[in-house]
Design a protein around this motif. Structure first.
Motif, PDB file in Angstrom:
ATOM      1  N   ASP A 245      11.275 -10.275  -3.184  1.00 23.76           N
ATOM      2  CA  ASP A 245      11.688  -9.798  -2.282  1.00 23.76           C
ATOM      3  C   ASP A 245      13.272  -8.788  -2.340  1.00 23.76           C
ATOM      4  O   ASP A 245      13.561  -8.067  -1.549  1.00 23.76           O
ATOM      5  CB  ASP A 245      11.632 -10.330  -1.162  1.00 23.76           C
ATOM      6  CG  ASP A 245       9.771 -11.043  -0.476  1.00 23.76           C
ATOM      7  OD1 ASP A 245       9.096  -9.919  -1.360  1.00 23.76           O
ATOM      8  OD2 ASP A 245       9.584 -11.476   0.156  1.00 23.76           O
ATOM      9  N   ASP A 246      13.639  -9.735  -2.725  1.00 23.18           N
ATOM     10  CA  ASP A 246      15.322  -9.239  -2.370  1.00 23.18           C
ATOM     11  C   ASP A 246      15.681  -8.424  -3.376  1.00 23.18           C
ATOM     12  O   ASP A 246      16.917  -7.434  -3.532  1.00 23.18           O
ATOM     13  CB  ASP A 246      16.249 -10.717  -3.039  1.00 23.18           C
ATOM     14  CG  ASP A 246      16.820 -11.362  -1.754  1.00 23.18           C
ATOM     15  OD1 ASP A 246      16.062 -11.865  -1.046  1.00 23.18           O
ATOM     16  OD2 ASP A 246      17.512 -12.379  -2.059  1.00 23.18           O
ATOM     17  N   VAL A 247      15.695  -8.134  -4.408  1.00 19.93           N
ATOM     18  CA  VAL A 247      15.174  -7.116  -5.442  1.00 19.93           C
ATOM     19  C   VAL A 247      15.051  -5.652  -5.204  1.00 19.93           C
ATOM     20  O   VAL A 247      15.507  -4.633  -4.980  1.00 19.93           O
ATOM     21  CB  VAL A 247      14.862  -7.290  -7.118  1.00 19.93           C
ATOM     22  CG1 VAL A 247      14.186  -6.168  -7.816  1.00 19.93           C
ATOM     23  CG2 VAL A 247      15.285  -8.231  -7.307  1.00 19.93           C
ATOM     24  N   MET A 248      13.679  -6.171  -3.994  1.00 18.38           N
ATOM     25  CA  MET A 248      13.435  -4.507  -3.888  1.00 18.38           C
ATOM     26  C   MET A 248      14.247  -4.024  -2.094  1.00 18.38           C
ATOM     27  O   MET A 248      14.756  -3.384  -2.170  1.00 18.38           O
ATOM     28  CB  MET A 248      12.173  -4.968  -2.554  1.00 18.38           C
ATOM     29  CG  MET A 248      10.896  -5.404  -3.627  1.00 18.38           C
ATOM     30  SD  MET A 248       9.702  -5.249  -3.033  1.00 18.38           S
ATOM     31  CE  MET A 248       8.345  -6.039  -3.933  1.00 18.38           C
ATOM     32  N   VAL A 249      14.951  -4.796  -1.838  1.00  7.60           N
ATOM     33  CA  VAL A 249      16.033  -4.813  -0.216  1.00  7.60           C
ATOM     34  C   VAL A 249      17.198  -4.489  -1.101  1.00  7.60           C
ATOM     35  O   VAL A 249      18.129  -3.391  -0.876  1.00  7.60           O
ATOM     36  CB  VAL A 249      16.972  -5.824  -0.330  1.00  7.60           C
ATOM     37  CG1 VAL A 249      17.922  -5.442   1.362  1.00  7.60           C
ATOM     38  CG2 VAL A 249      15.687  -6.781   0.863  1.00  7.60           C
ATOM     39  N   LEU A 250      17.662  -4.639  -2.172  1.00 11.60           N
ATOM     40  CA  LEU A 250      18.833  -4.396  -3.207  1.00 11.60           C
ATOM     41  C   LEU A 250      18.452  -3.125  -3.689  1.00 11.60           C
ATOM     42  O   LEU A 250      19.304  -2.685  -3.583  1.00 11.60           O
ATOM     43  CB  LEU A 250      19.410  -5.094  -4.451  1.00 11.60           C
ATOM     44  CG  LEU A 250      20.218  -5.602  -4.522  1.00 11.60           C
ATOM     45  CD1 LEU A 250      21.316  -6.088  -4.012  1.00 11.60           C
ATOM     46  CD2 LEU A 250      20.752  -6.468  -5.884  1.00 11.60           C
ATOM     47  N   TRP A 251      17.431  -3.153  -4.236  1.00  9.65           N
ATOM     48  CA  TRP A 251      17.566  -1.389  -4.946  1.00  9.65           C
ATOM     49  C   TRP A 251      16.987  -0.624  -4.067  1.00  9.65           C
ATOM     50  O   TRP A 251      18.307   0.787  -4.261  1.00  9.65           O
ATOM     51  CB  TRP A 251      16.238  -1.546  -6.035  1.00  9.65           C
ATOM     52  CG  TRP A 251      15.893  -2.370  -7.101  1.00  9.65           C
ATOM     53  CD1 TRP A 251      16.830  -2.789  -7.386  1.00  9.65           C
ATOM     54  CD2 TRP A 251      14.887  -2.299  -8.458  1.00  9.65           C
ATOM     55  NE1 TRP A 251      16.412  -3.160  -8.962  1.00  9.65           N
ATOM     56  CE2 TRP A 251      15.233  -2.964  -9.194  1.00  9.65           C
ATOM     57  CE3 TRP A 251      13.543  -1.729  -7.867  1.00  9.65           C
ATOM     58  CZ2 TRP A 251      14.745  -3.413 -10.134  1.00  9.65           C
ATOM     59  CZ3 TRP A 251      12.744  -2.201  -9.780  1.00  9.65           C
ATOM     60  CH2 TRP A 251      13.707  -2.626  -9.852  1.00  9.65           C
TER      61      TRP A 251
END
Length: 658
Positions: A564-570
Motif C-alpha cells: 500500500d505504501d509503495v502505491m502512495v509513494l509511486w
C-alpha cells in the motif's frame, strides 16, 4: 632481498620531519587542516633492476587524504586519496635546498627575527639510496610514485617463505600498468591494508588470495543488489580514536610547512650548515608553528557553539562531536487521499480533466483511494492523456488491446524448433520465468504459482520483450510490472501501463549503467548541497558512489515499503508535481534517517549497505514523503538557480571499449 637495517640519514632525523619534507615537495600551499595522514611507513625500497636486488632505493610510503579544495582540478568533486612513495634522496635534496637561515619566529610578537644571511651552498651531500647504490642510479626520483587511489585497480601482496626474501607489493593501475615493486624491509604491509580499508572498499580477489581489489565497483553493485546475512559486524566496528597532536604530529607539521611562504620569506635563506643541522633547525621551526596552531585550535574548541547551522536548519551537537541526524525542517503536512467523489468532480461533461494541476497536487499530497486507483493510474502513467474525452479513451483502449495481442502472439507462436536456434529468446524467457516465480508471493493474487496473477505477469513481461527488443528483460522489471497487474487485473491495460512506466524507468536498465550512474551522481550532488558534513564523511569512507541505494533507485523503492505504501509513494512521484527528480529527495530523506548511526558507528560500505537494506519495511511512506517534500522546499528556497541546474546534469556517458 637482503638489506642491512642501518637507517639512512633521512630516517635518522625522525619520521615526522621526513613526512613534512616529503609532502611539501608535492603539495604547494595548503591550509593546516587540508591533509590527513592515513598511513606512513619509512624503510620502503624500490629495486630498479629485477635481476639484481642490490641497488635498492630507500624511501617513505604514505597514504594521504586530500580534500577537494587542494585536489587537482579534475578531482574537485570528491575527497582524493593519494598513494605516494618518495625516495630518501629526494627528501634530502629538498631539505638541503631549503633556504633556512638562523632566523626564527618570535612567538610572543609574531615577528620574524633574522640573523645574517648566508648564501653559501650546502656542503657534504649525503647519499640516501640503499646500500650498494651506484653512480648509475643518479636519478632515484624517476622511480617515485604518486597515484590517486581511484586510479588503482588492485594491489598484489607477495610474502616469500621465511628467510627466502623480503615481502613486497605491486600496485596495478586501472590502465593495467604494474608499478615497480615496493619492498617492506621492516614490516608494515598488514598495517597498510588496514589503513586502505579505512578509506576505500578493499576486497580479496576470488582467483588470487594475495590480490586485493580496490574500490571494485562491480563487487559493490552485486552486493547492493543481494540480500545481506545478519552479522555482528556493525556492532563490532573498530572506532578510530581521535588522534591528538603528538599521535598525528605530521599533520600539524605539514600544515605549518605550507604556511612558511606566507609567514615571511625572509626567514628562509640559503645556509652552509650540514644537512643534519638544517633539518634540526627546520624541525624546531616547524614544531614551534605547529604548537602555536595546536594552541589556537584548543582555544577554538573551547569557544565552539553548541549547535551549527546548515542549509537545512540546525543540527545539534552530541557529546562525541558528531551531529545528530535530526534536522529542523519546515512543517509539512499530508492530506487525505483523493476520494471517488472528488475524482469524478475533476472531469467536465465530456470527460476531460478540468484542472490537471489541481488534481495532481491533491494526488501528490494524499494519494488516491483504492477504488479509483485503476483509472487514476492510467492518467498518471500516460496511458490516457489528461485532455481526452470519454469516447476517445474508450476507442484508445480497444485499439491498444488489439495491439497488445499482436506482441503476445509473436512470442507464443515461436515453435520448439525455432527456440533451439534463438538463444536470446531462450535466455530472456528463462530469466522471466525464474523472476516471476518469486515475485510478491506474499500477496494473495500471486500466491498460486500457476494462478492467473503470475501467469498474467509472465505474459506481460514476455510481450514487452517483443515490444522493446533493445531493452528486453532485466531483473527488476518484474517488481515494476507486478503492481500494474495487481491494480488493473487486465493483461492489456497492465501491459500498457507498464510500458509507459518503463519509458521513465528504462534508463535504469541500460547495459552501460548510464541511467543509474546519473541517479547516483545527482544524489551525491544533492547531498553535498544539503548536508556537506555527511557528504564529507561518505567521501572519507569511499562511499560517494552511492551504490548502497542501488536497489532503491533501480525499482523505485518497491522492496522498501509495504504494498500500500509503495502505491502512495509511486503516485506522488508520477505526478511530477514538485520536481521530475523527486525520487532523489525521497532517497535522501530515507538516507538521512540513518545519518546519525552511520557517522557514530563509523560505517563503511558493507555496513552502510546493510543499514540501508535493514530499513526495508520500517519506514512509513507518509513520513518519508513529508520529509522529502521538506528537503525539496529547503533546497529550492536556499539554492542558487545555477547550482540547481548543475545538480541535475546527467552523468557523462562512458565510451564503449573497442
Amino acid at each position: 632481498m637482503e638489506r642491512s637495517d642501518v637507517p639512512s640519514p633521512a630516517e635518522a632525523v625522525g619520521s615526522s620531519i621526513v613526512a613534512a619534507v616529503s609532502d611539501s615537495a608535492d603539495v604547494s600551499v595548503m591550509p593546516d587542516s587540508a591533509i590527513r595522514l592515513v598511513f606512513r611507513k619509512p624503510g620502503v625500497f624500490v629495486c630498479p633492476s629485477v635481476r639484481s636486488l642490490e641497488n635498492s632505493i630507500g624511501g617513505v610510503l604514505q597514504i594521504l587524504q586530500v580534500p577537494p579544495q587542494v585536489a587537482s582540478s579534475a578531482e574537485k568533486d570528491a575527497i582524493d586519496i593519494l598513494v605516494q612513495w618518495t625516495s630518501y634522496a629526494s627528501l634530502s635534496k629538498l631539505a638541503s635546498n631549503l633556504s633556512l637561515s638562523t632566523s626564527f619566529l618570535d612567538l610572543g610578537t609574531g615577528q620574524t627575527v633574522a640573523s645574517k644571511e648566508n648564501k653559501e651552498p650546502a656542503r657534504n651531500p649525503v647519499n640516501t639510496s640503499g646500500p650498494g647504490s651506484k653512480d648509475s642510479l643518479s636519478k632515484p626520483e624517476s622511480y617515485e610514485i604518486k597515484i590517486p587511489l581511484h586510479q588503482i585497480h588492485s594491489i598484489k601482496k607477495v610474502v616469500p617463505a621465511l628467510g627466502s626474501g623480503t615481502p613486497y607489493i605491486i600496485i596495478f593501475t586501472d590502465k593495467g600498468i604494474a608499478l615497480p615493486p615496493l619492498y617492506f624491509t621492516s614490516g608494515g604491509i598488514k598495517e597498510m591494508f588496514t589503513a586502505l580499508k579505512s578509506c576505500a572498499y578493499v576486497t580479496r580477489s576470488e582467483e588470487d588470495s594475495n590480490l586485493f581489489l580496490i574500490n571494485d565497483t562491480a563487487n559493490m553493485l552485486v552486493k547492493s543488489m543481494t540480500s545481506l546475512e545478519e552479522s555482528n559486524r556493525i556492532n563490532g566496528l573498530e572506532r578510530r580514536d581521535r588522534a591528538g597532536f603528538f599521535s598525528d604530529i605530521s599533520l600539524s607539521i605539514l600544515g605549518a610547512f605550507s604556511k612558511v611562504p606566507k609567514m615571511g620569506r625572509k626567514a628562509i635563506k640559503c645556509t652552509s650548515q650540514p644537512l643534519k643541522s638544517i633539518l634540526l633547525q627546520f624541525s624546531l621551526f616547524i614544531l614551534l608553528i605547529a604548537l602555536t596552531n595546536e594552541e589556537k585550535h584548543r582555544d577554538e574548541d573551547v569557544r565552539k557553539p553548541s549547535s551549527i547551522h546548515y542549509s537545512l536548519g540546525e543540527f545539534e551537537l552530541v557529546d562525541d562531536g558528531e551531529q545528530q541526524h535530526a534536522i529542523e525542517l519546515p512543517q509539512v503536512e499530508r492530506e487525505a487521499p483523493v476520494t471517488a467523489v472528488e475524482w469524478r468532480a475533476a472531469f467536465d461533461p465530456n470527460g476531460k480533466v478540468s484542472d490537471p494541476s489541481a488534481i495532481k497536487r491533491r494526488i501528490f499530497k494524499g494519494g488516491v483511494e483504492n477504488s479509483i486507483r485503476k483509472e487514476c493510474w492510467k492518467f498518471l502513467l500516460g496511458y490516457y492523456s489528461w485532455n481526452t474525452t470519454y469516447s476517445e479513451r474508450e476507442a484508445l483502449s480497444a485499439a491498444k488491446r488489439d495491439e497488445y495481442l499482436v506482441y503476445k502472439r509473436q512470442w507464443q507462436s515461436i515453435t520448439k524448433e525455432q527456440e533451439k536456434h534463438f538463444a536470446k529468446f531462450r535466455n530472456r524467457r528463462s530469466r522471466v520465468e525464474k523472476d516471476v516465480a518469486r515475485t510478491d508471493r506474499d500477496l494473495p493474487v500471486f500466491k498460486d504459482r500457476d494462478g492467473p496473477g503470475l501467469t498474467a505477469l509472465h505474459n506481460i513481461l514476455m510481450s514487452y520483450i517483443f515490444f522493446n527488443f533493445d531493452v528486453g528483460y532485466v531483473q527488476g522489471m518484474n517488481d515494476l510490472a507486478a503492481p500494474m497487474w495487481l491494480i488493473m487485473q487486465d493483461e492489456s491495460e497492465a501491459f500498457w501501463c507498464f510500458k509507459h512506466y518503463m519509458e521513465t524507468m528504462s534508463s535504469n536498465f541500460d547495459k552501460d549503467q548510464q541511467g543509474m550512474n546519473t541517479h547516483f551522481l545527482q544524489l551525491e550532488r544533492l547531498l553535498r548541497c544539503i548536508d556537506p558534513t555527511f557528504h564529507q564523511y561518505l567521501g572519507r569512507v569511499s562511499c560517494l558512489n552511492m551504490f548502497f541505494v542501488y536497489r532503491w533507485i533501480l525499482i523505485n523503492f518497491k522492496r522498501e515499503f509495504s504494498c500500500d505504501d509503495v502505491m502512495v509513494l509511486w503516485e506522488a512521484i508520477w505526478t511530477n508535481y514538485l520536481h521530475p527528480k523527486f525520487h532523489l529527495f525521497i532517497a535522501l530523506a530515507m538516507l538521512l534517517t540513518a545519518r546519525g548511526d552511520i557517522i557514530s558507528q563509523r560505517m563503511g560500505f558493507d555496513q552502510i549497505l546493510q543499514c540501508m537494506n535493514n530499513l526495508s519495511g520500517k519506514l512509513s511512506a507518509d513520513d518519508v514523503l513529508k520529509r522529502a517534500e521538506a528537503l525539496f522546499r529547503n533546497f529550492d528556497a536556499r539554492t542558487d538557480d545555477e547550482v540547481k541546474q548543475a545538480v541535475f546534469v546527467a552523468a557523462p556517458r562512458q565510451e564503449a571499449e573497442t
